[in-house]
Write a protein that holds these residues in place. Sequence first.
Motif, PDB file in Angstrom:
ATOM      1  N   VAL A 219     -37.429 -53.551  -0.795  1.00  0.00           N
ATOM      2  CA  VAL A 219     -37.803 -53.445   0.622  1.00  0.00           C
ATOM      3  C   VAL A 219     -37.943 -54.829   1.240  1.00  0.00           C
ATOM      4  CG1 VAL A 219     -39.618 -52.723   2.219  1.00  0.00           C
ATOM      5  CG2 VAL A 219     -38.897 -51.189   0.398  1.00  0.00           C
ATOM      6  N   MET A 220     -38.565 -55.757   0.517  1.00  0.00           N
ATOM      7  CA  MET A 220     -38.697 -57.124   1.015  1.00  0.00           C
ATOM      8  C   MET A 220     -37.323 -57.776   1.196  1.00  0.00           C
ATOM      9  SD  MET A 220     -41.880 -57.670   1.553  1.00  0.00           S
ATOM     10  CE  MET A 220     -41.867 -55.939   2.082  1.00  0.00           C
ATOM     11  N   PHE A 221     -36.418 -57.499   0.275  1.00  0.00           N
ATOM     12  CA  PHE A 221     -35.052 -58.022   0.388  1.00  0.00           C
ATOM     13  C   PHE A 221     -34.365 -57.459   1.635  1.00  0.00           C
ATOM     14  CE2 PHE A 221     -30.486 -57.477  -0.584  1.00  0.00           C
ATOM     15  CZ  PHE A 221     -30.127 -58.811  -0.709  1.00  0.00           C
ATOM     16  N   ALA A 222     -34.552 -56.163   1.901  1.00  0.00           N
ATOM     17  CA  ALA A 222     -33.962 -55.543   3.085  1.00  0.00           C
ATOM     18  C   ALA A 222     -34.558 -56.116   4.368  1.00  0.00           C
ATOM     19  CB  ALA A 222     -34.176 -54.026   3.043  1.00  0.00           C
ATOM     20  N   VAL A 223     -35.865 -56.417   4.354  1.00  0.00           N
ATOM     21  CA  VAL A 223     -36.503 -57.046   5.517  1.00  0.00           C
ATOM     22  C   VAL A 223     -35.895 -58.424   5.771  1.00  0.00           C
ATOM     23  CG1 VAL A 223     -38.663 -58.003   6.410  1.00  0.00           C
ATOM     24  CG2 VAL A 223     -38.666 -55.782   5.278  1.00  0.00           C
ATOM     25  N   ALA A 224     -35.717 -59.205   4.703  1.00  0.00           N
ATOM     26  CA  ALA A 224     -35.126 -60.541   4.841  1.00  0.00           C
ATOM     27  C   ALA A 224     -33.700 -60.450   5.374  1.00  0.00           C
ATOM     28  CB  ALA A 224     -35.150 -61.266   3.496  1.00  0.00           C
ATOM     29  N   LEU A 225     -32.927 -59.481   4.890  1.00  0.00           N
ATOM     30  CA  LEU A 225     -31.548 -59.303   5.353  1.00  0.00           C
ATOM     31  C   LEU A 225     -31.527 -58.909   6.825  1.00  0.00           C
ATOM     32  CD1 LEU A 225     -28.500 -59.091   4.828  1.00  0.00           C
ATOM     33  CD2 LEU A 225     -28.880 -56.745   4.026  1.00  0.00           C
ATOM     34  N   THR A 226     -32.455 -58.071   7.243  1.00  0.00           N
ATOM     35  CA  THR A 226     -32.508 -57.625   8.631  1.00  0.00           C
ATOM     36  C   THR A 226     -32.933 -58.747   9.565  1.00  0.00           C
ATOM     37  OG1 THR A 226     -33.089 -55.395   7.881  1.00  0.00           O
ATOM     38  CG2 THR A 226     -33.496 -55.907  10.196  1.00  0.00           C
ATOM     39  N   GLN A 227     -33.836 -59.617   9.096  1.00  0.00           N
ATOM     40  CA  GLN A 227     -34.411 -60.653   9.945  1.00  0.00           C
ATOM     41  C   GLN A 227     -33.625 -61.956   9.946  1.00  0.00           C
ATOM     42  OE1 GLN A 227     -36.369 -58.974  11.746  1.00  0.00           O
ATOM     43  NE2 GLN A 227     -38.403 -59.734  11.334  1.00  0.00           N
ATOM     44  N   ALA A 228     -32.765 -62.178   8.954  1.00  0.00           N
ATOM     45  CA  ALA A 228     -32.091 -63.471   8.810  1.00  0.00           C
ATOM     46  C   ALA A 228     -31.247 -63.806  10.038  1.00  0.00           C
ATOM     47  CB  ALA A 228     -31.220 -63.468   7.554  1.00  0.00           C
ATOM     48  N   VAL A 229     -31.436 -65.011  10.566  1.00  0.00           N
ATOM     49  CA  VAL A 229     -30.751 -65.432  11.793  1.00  0.00           C
ATOM     50  C   VAL A 229     -30.257 -66.868  11.624  1.00  0.00           C
ATOM     51  CG1 VAL A 229     -31.063 -65.985  14.241  1.00  0.00           C
ATOM     52  CG2 VAL A 229     -32.059 -63.909  13.319  1.00  0.00           C
ATOM     53  N   ARG A 230     -29.050 -67.113  12.070  1.00  0.00           N
ATOM     54  CA  ARG A 230     -28.507 -68.491  12.149  1.00  0.00           C
ATOM     55  C   ARG A 230     -28.684 -68.951  13.593  1.00  0.00           C
ATOM     56  NH1 ARG A 230     -26.349 -72.998  13.089  1.00  0.00           N
ATOM     57  NH2 ARG A 230     -24.555 -73.815  11.895  1.00  0.00           N
ATOM     58  N   ARG A 231     -29.560 -69.913  13.804  1.00  0.00           N
ATOM     59  CA  ARG A 231     -29.861 -70.376  15.155  1.00  0.00           C
ATOM     60  C   ARG A 231     -28.946 -71.536  15.539  1.00  0.00           C
ATOM     61  NH1 ARG A 231     -35.986 -71.108  16.606  1.00  0.00           N
ATOM     62  NH2 ARG A 231     -35.741 -72.961  15.288  1.00  0.00           N
ATOM     63  N   VAL A 232     -28.142 -71.317  16.569  1.00  0.00           N
ATOM     64  CA  VAL A 232     -27.248 -72.356  17.079  1.00  0.00           C
ATOM     65  C   VAL A 232     -27.936 -73.026  18.266  1.00  0.00           C
ATOM     66  CG1 VAL A 232     -24.992 -72.844  18.098  1.00  0.00           C
ATOM     67  CG2 VAL A 232     -25.216 -71.056  16.361  1.00  0.00           C
ATOM     68  N   PRO A 233     -28.194 -74.342  18.203  1.00  0.00           N
ATOM     69  CA  PRO A 233     -28.903 -75.011  19.308  1.00  0.00           C
ATOM     70  C   PRO A 233     -28.069 -75.056  20.577  1.00  0.00           C
ATOM     71  CG  PRO A 233     -28.100 -76.620  17.717  1.00  0.00           C
ATOM     72  CD  PRO A 233     -27.845 -75.267  17.115  1.00  0.00           C
ATOM     73  N   ILE A 234     -28.722 -74.836  21.713  1.00  0.00           N
ATOM     74  CA  ILE A 234     -28.069 -74.889  23.020  1.00  0.00           C
ATOM     75  C   ILE A 234     -28.888 -75.805  23.923  1.00  0.00           C
ATOM     76  CG2 ILE A 234     -27.318 -73.583  25.045  1.00  0.00           C
ATOM     77  CD1 ILE A 234     -27.103 -71.133  23.304  1.00  0.00           C
ATOM     78  N   GLN A 235     -28.230 -76.777  24.525  1.00  0.00           N
ATOM     79  CA  GLN A 235     -28.889 -77.706  25.447  1.00  0.00           C
ATOM     80  C   GLN A 235     -28.485 -77.352  26.876  1.00  0.00           C
ATOM     81  OE1 GLN A 235     -30.977 -80.277  24.377  1.00  0.00           O
ATOM     82  NE2 GLN A 235     -31.524 -80.494  26.537  1.00  0.00           N
ATOM     83  N   TYR A 236     -29.476 -77.302  27.768  1.00  0.00           N
ATOM     84  CA  TYR A 236     -29.206 -76.990  29.169  1.00  0.00           C
ATOM     85  C   TYR A 236     -29.334 -78.255  30.005  1.00  0.00           C
ATOM     86  CZ  TYR A 236     -29.071 -71.990  28.396  1.00  0.00           C
ATOM     87  OH  TYR A 236     -28.714 -70.737  27.973  1.00  0.00           O
ATOM     88  N   ALA A 237     -28.346 -78.475  30.858  1.00  0.00           N
ATOM     89  CA  ALA A 237     -28.363 -79.645  31.730  1.00  0.00           C
ATOM     90  C   ALA A 237     -29.429 -79.478  32.808  1.00  0.00           C
ATOM     91  CB  ALA A 237     -26.991 -79.838  32.370  1.00  0.00           C
ATOM     92  N   LYS A 238     -29.999 -80.589  33.245  1.00  0.00           N
ATOM     93  CA  LYS A 238     -31.009 -80.538  34.305  1.00  0.00           C
ATOM     94  C   LYS A 238     -30.345 -80.244  35.646  1.00  0.00           C
ATOM     95  CE  LYS A 238     -34.306 -83.701  32.132  1.00  0.00           C
ATOM     96  NZ  LYS A 238     -35.088 -84.959  32.279  1.00  0.00           N
TER      97      LYS A 238
END
Length: 437
Positions: A219-238
């Motif tokens: 169950v913990m493994f399934a939670v980790a699989l469901t929650q895993a995210v690759r965060r791509v940084p995004i910068q916003y211009a002023k």
Amino acid sequence: MKRFIQTLKNIFSIEELRSRILYTLLLIAVYRLGSYIVLPGIDSDKLEVNNSGLLGLLDTFLGGAFTKASIFALGIMPYISASIAIQLLTMALPYFQKMQKEGESGRKKLNQITRVLTIFVTIAQSVSYLQTTISSEALLIDRAAFTISAVFILTAGTIFCMWLGERITDKGIGNGTSMLIMIGIVSRFPKAIVQEGASRGSGGLLIFVAEIVALFVVVMFAVALTQAVRRVPIQYAKQVVGNKVMGGQRQYLPLKLNTSGVMPIIFAQALMFIPSLVAGLFAEKSDVASSIATTFNDYTTWQYNVLFATLIIVFTFFYTAIAISPQQISDDMKRGGGFIPGVKPGIATSDFIATVLDRITLPGGILLAVVAILPSLASMSGMTREFSQFFGGTSLLILVGVVLDTLQQVESYLLMKHYEGLMKSGRVKGRTETVAA
């Protein structure tokens, strides 16, 4: 324990949250009661419904209503089928794409089309269900009269389940449709535990405890699989808007490791009956065909699991490709003044996002395949079939996802009223939680 009791007190001290929880529990009780009401004209003592393969999976989702031939025998599943069909049409046909982009009015139109399609899907599935699963020996009345009345009752039952799901979503807690499926799955867990404990006997207590610990780890493994995210940084211009300076901050585009959820498993399971069906047509003329039919009728064989895992990985790529459009994400970022540091806007950004998706989809598909074949491995280790189903597959992923979504809603109410969250550190994240980009 003290913290847990205090959290419960905080939850029920919030009037709106308390009323939503009680309302949800009431509707769930109505749903479970309906699953025990047998269709009129059936002798339940003579009823024998096949629950192997896909039918067994369907019966698991419906909490046993399928094999009981209840008024909720089809439950919410025709609505799920109609929703998937509309979702695929939205990705393929410009008419539905335009409707989806119309905002709230377009969403209402799509919901109405889904409801109408649900009625036709239910009628078709009702006729098939009654003809293939209800034997003549179990009928107390003429089959023609029974079929006509039962089709009306099953259709009304599905529409009622659909209404229950919408009521839970609007006035209860959690997603109503997912909640009904989860309750059907959970309702079989106590029976599975009792059967597994009885099969081990007094001498197998240590093994039974080890199985419970293994279930917790899965169950913990399934939670980790469901929650895993690759965060791509995004910068916003002023940007200067009036006298205010907008933007300039860094945010993240969350790309989930398992974007497709349980859909690849469902699609793969829908195709796994084909090898045995085709081989069965030639089983009498060929020993090889007979052997293939026997092999793919048993979900614990290595041939079955290898093909099953391969299909899941393929469908993971397919569903991710149709669910996420790197080009659309790139265009939206460009219109909002956002860019990925070190990557040029436009085609370069689209290619970068597509590359990241490819890199995370493969391990995501492999891990999803591992979760899907865990029940067969558990069954081969000596567990009962009922208990082994909770060690992975669609059932476990649905349970984990629905619980996370529901807990996230509960925590949002707690934080809104300035109470502590459900966790000492961090926050509960549901499947649908995203970071604004």
